[in-house]
Scaffold this motif. Structure first.
Motif, PDB file in Angstrom:
ATOM      1  N   GLY A 126       0.832  -1.192   0.000  1.00  0.00           N
ATOM      2  CA  GLY A 126       0.000   0.000   0.000  1.00  0.00           C
ATOM      3  C   GLY A 126       0.869   1.244   0.000  1.00  0.00           C
ATOM      4  N   ALA A 127       0.285   2.384  -0.370  1.00  0.00           N
ATOM      5  CA  ALA A 127       1.057   3.603  -0.575  1.00  0.00           C
ATOM      6  C   ALA A 127       1.826   4.043   0.672  1.00  0.00           C
ATOM      7  N   SER A 128       1.145   4.168   1.810  1.00  0.00           N
ATOM      8  CA  SER A 128       1.806   4.718   2.998  1.00  0.00           C
ATOM      9  C   SER A 128       2.797   3.726   3.609  1.00  0.00           C
ATOM     10  N   GLU A 129       2.343   2.474   3.840  1.00  0.00           N
ATOM     11  CA  GLU A 129       3.241   1.494   4.443  1.00  0.00           C
ATOM     12  C   GLU A 129       4.381   1.139   3.498  1.00  0.00           C
ATOM     13  N   GLY A 130       4.096   1.061   2.209  1.00  0.00           N
ATOM     14  CA  GLY A 130       5.145   0.760   1.235  1.00  0.00           C
ATOM     15  C   GLY A 130       6.191   1.853   1.174  1.00  0.00           C
ATOM     16  N   ALA A 131       5.739   3.118   1.281  1.00  0.00           N
ATOM     17  CA  ALA A 131       6.687   4.230   1.263  1.00  0.00           C
ATOM     18  C   ALA A 131       7.643   4.170   2.457  1.00  0.00           C
ATOM     19  N   VAL A 132       7.100   3.863   3.630  1.00  0.00           N
ATOM     20  CA  VAL A 132       7.947   3.752   4.829  1.00  0.00           C
ATOM     21  C   VAL A 132       8.939   2.600   4.682  1.00  0.00           C
ATOM     22  N   ALA A 133       8.462   1.453   4.192  1.00  0.00           N
ATOM     23  CA  ALA A 133       9.339   0.299   4.031  1.00  0.00           C
ATOM     24  C   ALA A 133      10.440   0.581   3.007  1.00  0.00           C
ATOM     25  N   ALA A 134      10.108   1.244   1.890  1.00  0.00           N
ATOM     26  CA  ALA A 134      11.109   1.584   0.883  1.00  0.00           C
ATOM     27  C   ALA A 134      12.136   2.559   1.441  1.00  0.00           C
ATOM     28  N   LEU A 135      11.668   3.519   2.225  1.00  0.00           N
ATOM     29  CA  LEU A 135      12.589   4.482   2.859  1.00  0.00           C
ATOM     30  C   LEU A 135      13.565   3.764   3.789  1.00  0.00           C
ATOM     31  N   LEU A 136      13.064   2.837   4.582  1.00  0.00           N
ATOM     32  CA  LEU A 136      13.943   2.085   5.487  1.00  0.00           C
ATOM     33  C   LEU A 136      14.941   1.235   4.708  1.00  0.00           C
ATOM     34  N   ALA A 137      14.501   0.680   3.569  1.00  0.00           N
ATOM     35  CA  ALA A 137      15.397  -0.151   2.765  1.00  0.00           C
ATOM     36  C   ALA A 137      16.583   0.653   2.249  1.00  0.00           C
ATOM     37  N   VAL A 138      16.327   1.853   1.736  1.00  0.00           N
ATOM     38  CA  VAL A 138      17.440   2.649   1.209  1.00  0.00           C
ATOM     39  C   VAL A 138      18.319   3.177   2.349  1.00  0.00           C
ATOM     40  N   LEU A 139      17.723   3.447   3.511  1.00  0.00           N
ATOM     41  CA  LEU A 139      18.543   3.838   4.661  1.00  0.00           C
ATOM     42  C   LEU A 139      19.485   2.702   5.061  1.00  0.00           C
ATOM     43  N   ALA A 140      19.000   1.456   5.010  1.00  0.00           N
ATOM     44  CA  ALA A 140      19.858   0.319   5.317  1.00  0.00           C
ATOM     45  C   ALA A 140      20.983   0.192   4.296  1.00  0.00           C
ATOM     46  N   LEU A 141      20.684   0.432   3.023  1.00  0.00           N
ATOM     47  CA  LEU A 141      21.716   0.404   1.986  1.00  0.00           C
ATOM     48  C   LEU A 141      22.769   1.476   2.241  1.00  0.00           C
ATOM     49  N   GLN A 142      22.306   2.667   2.583  1.00  0.00           N
ATOM     50  CA  GLN A 142      23.246   3.759   2.836  1.00  0.00           C
ATOM     51  C   GLN A 142      24.125   3.460   4.047  1.00  0.00           C
ATOM     52  N   ALA A 143      23.519   2.895   5.085  1.00  0.00           N
ATOM     53  CA  ALA A 143      24.308   2.563   6.282  1.00  0.00           C
ATOM     54  C   ALA A 143      25.361   1.506   5.956  1.00  0.00           C
ATOM     55  N   ALA A 144      25.001   0.511   5.154  1.00  0.00           N
ATOM     56  CA  ALA A 144      25.959  -0.533   4.781  1.00  0.00           C
ATOM     57  C   ALA A 144      27.096   0.046   3.959  1.00  0.00           C
ATOM     58  N   GLY A 145      26.771   0.973   3.050  1.00  0.00           N
ATOM     59  CA  GLY A 145      27.823   1.601   2.250  1.00  0.00           C
ATOM     60  C   GLY A 145      28.777   2.423   3.092  1.00  0.00           C
ATOM     61  N   LEU A 146      28.226   3.118   4.079  1.00  0.00           N
ATOM     62  CA  LEU A 146      29.084   3.904   4.981  1.00  0.00           C
ATOM     63  C   LEU A 146      30.048   3.003   5.741  1.00  0.00           C
ATOM     64  N   VAL A 147      29.521   1.906   6.262  1.00  0.00           N
ATOM     65  CA  VAL A 147      30.351   0.990   7.050  1.00  0.00           C
ATOM     66  C   VAL A 147      31.423   0.338   6.195  1.00  0.00           C
ATOM     67  N   ALA A 148      31.052  -0.015   4.948  1.00  0.00           N
ATOM     68  CA  ALA A 148      31.998  -0.705   4.067  1.00  0.00           C
ATOM     69  C   ALA A 148      32.932   0.251   3.343  1.00  0.00           C
ATOM     70  N   GLY A 149      32.774   1.555   3.549  1.00  0.00           N
ATOM     71  CA  GLY A 149      33.647   2.517   2.888  1.00  0.00           C
ATOM     72  C   GLY A 149      33.386   2.631   1.403  1.00  0.00           C
ATOM     73  N   ARG A 150      32.147   2.451   0.982  1.00  0.00           N
ATOM     74  CA  ARG A 150      31.801   2.505  -0.435  1.00  0.00           C
ATOM     75  C   ARG A 150      31.000   3.762  -0.722  1.00  0.00           C
ATOM     76  N   GLU A 151      31.334   4.412  -1.823  1.00  0.00           N
ATOM     77  CA  GLU A 151      30.615   5.617  -2.202  1.00  0.00           C
ATOM     78  C   GLU A 151      29.252   5.289  -2.803  1.00  0.00           C
ATOM     79  N   THR A 152      29.151   4.116  -3.429  1.00  0.00           N
ATOM     80  CA  THR A 152      27.879   3.676  -3.998  1.00  0.00           C
ATOM     81  C   THR A 152      27.733   2.168  -3.825  1.00  0.00           C
ATOM     82  N   ILE A 153      26.493   1.710  -3.813  1.00  0.00           N
ATOM     83  CA  ILE A 153      26.165   0.292  -3.966  1.00  0.00           C
ATOM     84  C   ILE A 153      25.283   0.232  -5.200  1.00  0.00           C
ATOM     85  N   GLY A 154      25.838  -0.257  -6.299  1.00  0.00           N
ATOM     86  CA  GLY A 154      25.137  -0.139  -7.563  1.00  0.00           C
ATOM     87  C   GLY A 154      25.072   1.321  -7.941  1.00  0.00           C
ATOM     88  N   ILE A 155      23.856   1.845  -8.122  1.00  0.00           N
ATOM     89  CA  ILE A 155      23.712   3.280  -8.384  1.00  0.00           C
ATOM     90  C   ILE A 155      23.191   4.025  -7.161  1.00  0.00           C
TER      91      ILE A 155
END
Length: 513
Positions: A126-155
């Motif tokens: 659904g729109a609202s719950e899906g938006a929150v879940a997608a936001l959390l997913a990209v935050l997790a990607l960003q946190a992993a990139g920070l920890v691994a010293g990577r400027e990007t993960i894919g794009i």
């Protein structure tokens, strides 16, 4: 009002288990889990546990994923565990779908279709719950990139510092736990905090989650209701709209905030792959797991009890003033069913009146459509039970079996909710029906109630006469013998209906009342 269910629930359950095992195995492999066989075993165990309890499977996966992080940096691994355990209630809700979304986001970011998980989340959640879940997913990607010293993960821009905070290279046996003293001794809080000083592209890191949430919300808003004949078509449109929104806004954000000009070729390839995967995922979801709507015909709607009470009052007046007319219009020979919920008083005491009321309504929503679909006419007893009448005893038999099977399936697929368990009693004979054709008073209703009182939760008990005139020969039954029942003339042979394969008969709770 309608209740929406998912078709092929068992296939969905096994698909979820495969997703748990696959994503956990992929993540442990990417983190160079040692021994490799141990990582695969943990992944398989996670999938198996998800069949029983997705919430516990999330816990198993979090613990497994924390081991490589603890070995690389004990302080960071401890923080990972604390955050994971604190959010496990959210990650594990609705059969762990948010956890699976985040894991799939990592796989897709590395493999190319980076935006597909966000779009599918918006469409499925659904729109609202899906938006929150997608936001959390990209935050997790960003946190992993920070920890691994990577400027990007894919794009996906992650702004990692030049020096990684953790490195998973090594041959440490993570299941031996001999590495713990060394990892604890190497803790340097200052180094961990200092590592984040080199974060790059802070503005882009702040904007990126908003864009993912926007793309998911667009997909969720385009989706049509469950009863729409154009639901599949609009699902495909939702994939195009969601991916298009995310691709265009991401290109604009990269042009404005990225330190280097964006690689439009890579962005275009990511958009194309994301669209293909999103189209396939949404199409499969609609074709393999289509929503089935159960019309609330016969279910208890707000205010309907008042209408039923008015109907009862009218019948009482008819009995008092026109007995002959009542007999001609409302008294018939029918098969009568009555049910009630097991341990209702205990449930009310433990969970409170509001939660109990929700459970009662949920059980009505599940079972009254089953009665209707088997040509019965039913209603609530006003409490935790149902009554129904059937012209055909065969229809009544099949309806009772389908009701128990419906609750069995519901309980298996809703592990986080309290189980709904009922007992069923049936008899045939004379009964007075209300205007809706539902049982009101009569000998058959009284007998059905006495027979039901002998049963325990999950059982179907019927009077012998129902079995004798039913043509449901493929339903297995067992006789418990004859019983003297309160206010019933003569002994009654009570038969148990064994409504699923392998079900063993269980003796009555008492010898009758």
């Amino acid at each position: 009002m309608q209740r929406t269910l998912k078709s092929n629930a068992q296939v969905l359950r096994w698909t979820r288990a495969i997703a748990f095992a696959t994503t956990t195995g992929w993540a442990l492999s990417a983190m160079q889990f040692r021994p490799t066989a141990g990582g695969y075993a943990l992944a398989v165990a996670t999938g198996v546990v998800s069949l029983l309890s997705p919430g516990i499977a999330v816990l198993v996966a979090l613990v497994a994923l924390s081991l490589p992080v603890l070995a690389a940096d004990f302080l960071l691994g401890a923080a990972f565990l604390v955050i994971g355990f604190a959010s496990v209630g959210y990650l594990g809700q609705d059969n762990g779908r948010v956890f699976l979304l985040i894991m799939l986001a990592f796989m897709c970011a590395s493999g190319g279709p980076v935006w597909a998980p966000a779009i599918v989340a918006g469409y499925v959640f659904g729109a609202s719950e899906g938006a929150v879940a997608a936001l959390l997913a990209v935050l997790a990607l960003q946190a992993a990139g920070l920890v691994a010293g990577r400027e990007t993960i894919g794009i996906v821009s992650t702004g990692g510092p030049l020096e990684p905070l953790v490195s998973f290279a090594g041959d440490t046996n993570l299941l031996a736990f001999g590495w713990i003293p060394g990892a604890v001794g190497a803790v340097e809080p200052g180094a961990l905090l200092g590592g984040f000083s080199g974060i790059r592209g802070v503005a882009l890191l702040a904007v990126q989650p908003v864009l993912w949430g926007l793309g998911a919300a667009v997909a969720g808003l385009v989706k049509r209701p469950a009863d729409s004949k154009r639901r599949l078509l609009f699902g495909l449109v939702a994939a195009v709209a969601g991916v298009g929104t995310l691709a265009i806004t991401s290109m604009l954000a990269l042009s404005m905030f990225a330190p280097n000009p964006p690689d439009y070729g890579s962005l275009g390839a990511a958009a194309g792959l994301s669209l293909i995967v999103a189209l396939v995922a949404i199409g499969t979801w609609e074709l393999l797991f289509p929503p089935t709507t159960k019309p609330q015909e016969g279910t208890v709607q707000p205010g309907s009890l008042s209408a039923e009470d008015a109907d009862v009052d009218e019948l009482l007046r008819l009995i008092a003033t026109a007995e002959d007319q009542l007999t001609a219009k409302h008294t018939v020979q029918a098969t009568v069913m009555i049910t009630d919920m097991k341990s209702f008083s205990k449930m009310t005491e433990e969970e409170g009146s509001v939660a109990s009321a929700k459970n009662i309504q949920r059980h009505r929503d599940l079972l009254l459509p089953v009665i209707t679909s088997h040509h019965g006419k039913g209603k609530s007893t006003g409490g935790d039970g149902l009554v129904a009448s059937f012209d055909s005893p065969t229809d009544a038999m099949y309806a009772a079996v389908a009701m128990q099977q419906t609750l069995d399936e519901h309980n298996r697929t809703h592990e986080g909710e309290r189980d709904i368990v009922i007992r069923v009693g049936m008899a045939d004979g004379e009964v007075v029906l209300d205007k809706g054709g539902r049982p009101f008073i009569g000998n058959a209703l009284n007998l059905a109630a006495r027979v039901m009182n002998l049963a325990d939760g999950g059982q179907i008990y019927v009077a012998r006469s129902v079995i004798s005139i039913s043509s449901a020969a493929n339903i297995e039954t067992h006789s418990h013998g004859e019983f003297e029942l309160k206010n019933i003339a003569g002994p009654v042979e009570v038969i148990e209906v064994l409504w699923k394969q392998g079900l063993n008969p269980v003796p009555p709770l008492s010898r009758g009342e």
